[in-house]
Design an enzyme around this catalytic site. Structure first.
Site, PDB file in Angstrom:
ATOM      1  CG  HIS A  50      -2.048  -1.003   1.172  1.00 45.28           C
ATOM      2  ND1 HIS A  50      -3.051  -1.145   2.280  1.00 45.28           N
ATOM      3  CD2 HIS A  50      -2.384  -2.005   0.084  1.00 45.28           C
ATOM      4  CE1 HIS A  50      -3.919  -1.904   1.932  1.00 45.28           C
ATOM      5  NE2 HIS A  50      -3.411  -2.708   0.637  1.00 45.28           N
ATOM      6  CD  GLU A  52      -2.281   4.516   3.015  1.00 47.18           C
ATOM      7  OE1 GLU A  52      -3.290   4.760   3.303  1.00 47.18           O
ATOM      8  OE2 GLU A  52      -2.058   3.391   2.155  1.00 47.18           O
ATOM      9  CB  CYS A  75      -6.388  -0.457   5.021  1.00 43.45           C
ATOM     10  SG  CYS A  75      -4.936  -0.909   5.415  1.00 43.45           S
TER      11      CYS A  75
END
Length: 143
Positions: A50, A52, A75
């Site tokens: 992801h 991030e 998430c």
């Protein structure tokens, strides 16, 4: 770098992998402190890692006290059991997270925000929402 500049950069990053992240949306993340870009990333091809995660890895310890700009709500939980992006942002010690759009998944919506807020991280939602939402018009989360 202003809030709007940082979010525009995150949106620009997300555009680069549209349609190439499998079941996951293409998300952009930019980490800034005192106007200085510390790390940035887009969701990996195929949907992992992801954005991030990658941006935090690039920023390293400098992320502590910084602001993360994310095009889609981080998430709050991972089906794999790995730390969620919300958990990773908390562990990194970011002070603030600016989110363009909430996660549209009924299974995930609000969980990332809740995790951040429960940890005392300042959150702002909606900066450049319309621009970011256009990225996710074709995204159909699993329910």
């Amino acid at each position: 770098m202003t809030d709007a500049d940082a979010m525009r950069r995150a949106i620009s990053l997300a555009r680069t992998h549209l349609g190439q992240t499998a079941d996951n949306p293409s998300v952009g993340c930019v980490i800034v402190r005192d106007g200085v870009l510390l790390g940035e990333a887009v969701t990996g091809l195929g949907g992992r890692p992801h954005a991030e995660e990658l941006a935090l890895d690039r920023a390293g310890e400098a992320a502590r006290g910084a602001t993360a700009y994310v095009t889609l709500e981080p998430c709050g939980e991972r089906s794999s059991g790995a730390p969620s992006c919300g958990e990773r942002l908390v562990a990194a010690g970011v002070a603030r997270v600016v989110i363009a759009c909430e996660d549209p998944s009924v299974l995930a919506a609000g969980r990332g925000l809740e995790r951040l807020r429960d940890a005392g991280i300042a959150t702002d939602v909606g900066l450049l929402r319309d621009e970011a939402a256009a990225l996710y018009s074709a995204y159909r989360p699993r329910t």
